[in-house]
Scaffold this motif. Sequence first.
Motif, PDB file in Angstrom:
ATOM      1  N   GLY A  47       0.805  -1.219   0.000  1.00  0.00           N
ATOM      2  CA  GLY A  47       0.000   0.000   0.000  1.00  0.00           C
ATOM      3  C   GLY A  47       0.834   1.262   0.000  1.00  0.00           C
ATOM      4  O   GLY A  47       0.582   2.185  -0.778  1.00  0.00           O
ATOM      5  N   ILE A  48       1.845   1.318   0.869  1.00  0.00           N
ATOM      6  CA  ILE A  48       2.634   2.542   0.986  1.00  0.00           C
ATOM      7  C   ILE A  48       3.431   2.812  -0.286  1.00  0.00           C
ATOM      8  O   ILE A  48       3.432   3.942  -0.809  1.00  0.00           O
ATOM      9  N   LEU A  49       4.113   1.799  -0.803  1.00  0.00           N
ATOM     10  CA  LEU A  49       4.940   2.026  -1.992  1.00  0.00           C
ATOM     11  C   LEU A  49       4.086   2.317  -3.221  1.00  0.00           C
ATOM     12  O   LEU A  49       4.424   3.196  -4.027  1.00  0.00           O
ATOM     13  N   GLY A  54       2.539   5.921  -7.095  1.00  0.00           N
ATOM     14  CA  GLY A  54       1.321   6.189  -7.844  1.00  0.00           C
ATOM     15  C   GLY A  54       0.891   7.634  -7.763  1.00  0.00           C
ATOM     16  O   GLY A  54       0.306   8.169  -8.711  1.00  0.00           O
ATOM     17  N   PHE A  55       1.166   8.293  -6.640  1.00  0.00           N
ATOM     18  CA  PHE A  55       0.824   9.705  -6.484  1.00  0.00           C
ATOM     19  C   PHE A  55       1.572  10.554  -7.513  1.00  0.00           C
ATOM     20  O   PHE A  55       0.989  11.431  -8.163  1.00  0.00           O
ATOM     21  N   LEU A  61      -0.157  11.933 -15.099  1.00  0.00           N
ATOM     22  CA  LEU A  61      -1.264  11.499 -15.943  1.00  0.00           C
ATOM     23  C   LEU A  61      -2.342  12.568 -16.046  1.00  0.00           C
ATOM     24  O   LEU A  61      -2.910  12.801 -17.119  1.00  0.00           O
ATOM     25  N   ALA A  62      -2.635  13.214 -14.925  1.00  0.00           N
ATOM     26  CA  ALA A  62      -3.662  14.256 -14.932  1.00  0.00           C
ATOM     27  C   ALA A  62      -3.248  15.427 -15.822  1.00  0.00           C
ATOM     28  O   ALA A  62      -4.053  15.931 -16.619  1.00  0.00           O
ATOM     29  N   VAL A  63      -2.006  15.855 -15.683  1.00  0.00           N
ATOM     30  CA  VAL A  63      -1.513  16.961 -16.504  1.00  0.00           C
ATOM     31  C   VAL A  63      -1.468  16.554 -17.979  1.00  0.00           C
ATOM     32  O   VAL A  63      -1.819  17.339 -18.866  1.00  0.00           O
ATOM     33  N   SER A  64      -1.046  15.320 -18.240  1.00  0.00           N
ATOM     34  CA  SER A  64      -0.975  14.850 -19.627  1.00  0.00           C
ATOM     35  C   SER A  64      -2.359  14.748 -20.248  1.00  0.00           C
ATOM     36  O   SER A  64      -2.559  15.105 -21.414  1.00  0.00           O
ATOM     37  N   LYS A  65      -3.337  14.273 -19.484  1.00  0.00           N
ATOM     38  CA  LYS A  65      -4.689  14.150 -20.019  1.00  0.00           C
ATOM     39  C   LYS A  65      -5.311  15.508 -20.296  1.00  0.00           C
ATOM     40  O   LYS A  65      -6.176  15.642 -21.177  1.00  0.00           O
ATOM     41  N   ASN A 126      -2.515   0.528 -11.230  1.00  0.00           N
ATOM     42  CA  ASN A 126      -3.949   0.639 -10.962  1.00  0.00           C
ATOM     43  C   ASN A 126      -4.278   1.912 -10.189  1.00  0.00           C
ATOM     44  O   ASN A 126      -5.178   2.669 -10.570  1.00  0.00           O
ATOM     45  N   THR A 127      -3.550   2.160  -9.115  1.00  0.00           N
ATOM     46  CA  THR A 127      -3.853   3.355  -8.332  1.00  0.00           C
ATOM     47  C   THR A 127      -3.454   4.627  -9.062  1.00  0.00           C
ATOM     48  O   THR A 127      -4.092   5.680  -8.889  1.00  0.00           O
ATOM     49  N   ALA A 128      -2.424   4.560  -9.916  1.00  0.00           N
ATOM     50  CA  ALA A 128      -2.047   5.725 -10.711  1.00  0.00           C
ATOM     51  C   ALA A 128      -3.168   6.099 -11.673  1.00  0.00           C
ATOM     52  O   ALA A 128      -3.457   7.291 -11.876  1.00  0.00           O
ATOM     53  N   ALA A 129      -3.829   5.091 -12.262  1.00  0.00           N
ATOM     54  CA  ALA A 129      -4.921   5.357 -13.193  1.00  0.00           C
ATOM     55  C   ALA A 129      -6.119   5.974 -12.473  1.00  0.00           C
ATOM     56  O   ALA A 129      -6.671   6.989 -12.921  1.00  0.00           O
ATOM     57  N   TYR A 130      -6.534   5.381 -11.372  1.00  0.00           N
ATOM     58  CA  TYR A 130      -7.684   5.916 -10.630  1.00  0.00           C
ATOM     59  C   TYR A 130      -7.378   7.296 -10.049  1.00  0.00           C
ATOM     60  O   TYR A 130      -8.209   8.213 -10.131  1.00  0.00           O
ATOM     61  N   SER A 131      -6.196   7.442  -9.464  1.00  0.00           N
ATOM     62  CA  SER A 131      -5.837   8.730  -8.883  1.00  0.00           C
ATOM     63  C   SER A 131      -5.642   9.786  -9.972  1.00  0.00           C
ATOM     64  O   SER A 131      -5.970  10.958  -9.761  1.00  0.00           O
ATOM     65  N   GLY A 132      -5.112   9.360 -11.125  1.00  0.00           N
ATOM     66  CA  GLY A 132      -4.941  10.294 -12.232  1.00  0.00           C
ATOM     67  C   GLY A 132      -6.275  10.865 -12.689  1.00  0.00           C
ATOM     68  O   GLY A 132      -6.382  12.063 -13.002  1.00  0.00           O
TER      69      GLY A 132
END
Length: 268
Positions: A47-49, A54-55, A61-65, A126-132
Amino acid sequence: MSCWDTIADYGLRSIGIGQRLLPKEDFTLCQQITLIGSGMIWNVYFGILALAFGFLAATGLAVSKAAKNPLIRKPAEWFIFLFRGSPLFIQFFFAYFLFLSLKNVSPIFSPFTAAWLGALIVLFCNTAAYSGEIFYGALRSIPKGDVEAADAYGLTGWPRFKRIIWPTMLRLAWPAYTNEAIFLFHATTLVFFTGFPAWQQRGDALYYANYFADKTFNPFIPYPILAGFFILLTLVVIGFFGLVNRHLNKHLPQQQRRKFRLRPNLIR
């Protein structure tokens, strides 16, 4: 054997320290609590790593999208769509067989077939996609007045992003991102029930809870213990993210601060 001896023998067993063999009979409550708690080390590790890396990826990802250039925007959109559109359970299976195929090509890929690295990569993606997607929504919700004020002060490019856009994006996204963090820690229980094997019976908390449930034919002891550990872990996550949320909103008047509400994802 006293409970303290049990803790000494099995407290760190999930990472290879202590007794090599699991108890076979006469299971005590102390053994179940100790081994399930030992397995939580892996859940916390994943979870931590995954959250930490992922953060950073989610911000990119958010900036790129949100970029106007399709060469930058489209890969981010497809990455988010792929990992948000497929079940996490299936992602573990496909990743394991992909890494296994790469291992047959070159031994350099051998570590990827182990849960400590291969499963971590899946959770990270997975968490990078959802968080993004969460950060992208927050990025689109930034008040235009904030951006115009930054332009009026002569802030452009990286200084404007670092001092105005990024902090505002985090402030808007933080409550939803907290729920994603909680779900990620819960999702770590899937690791050793997919393609990634538990080496020498060194699994996570659910792995040991399932072991005791199978051996005793009584799931009403190990699974509530497991739930109790995850409730404690969730309280720690909520407390930490609540402190960060307070820091992000400390510049606002009390009545304008975004309230921190827990909205758990019951199903993904």
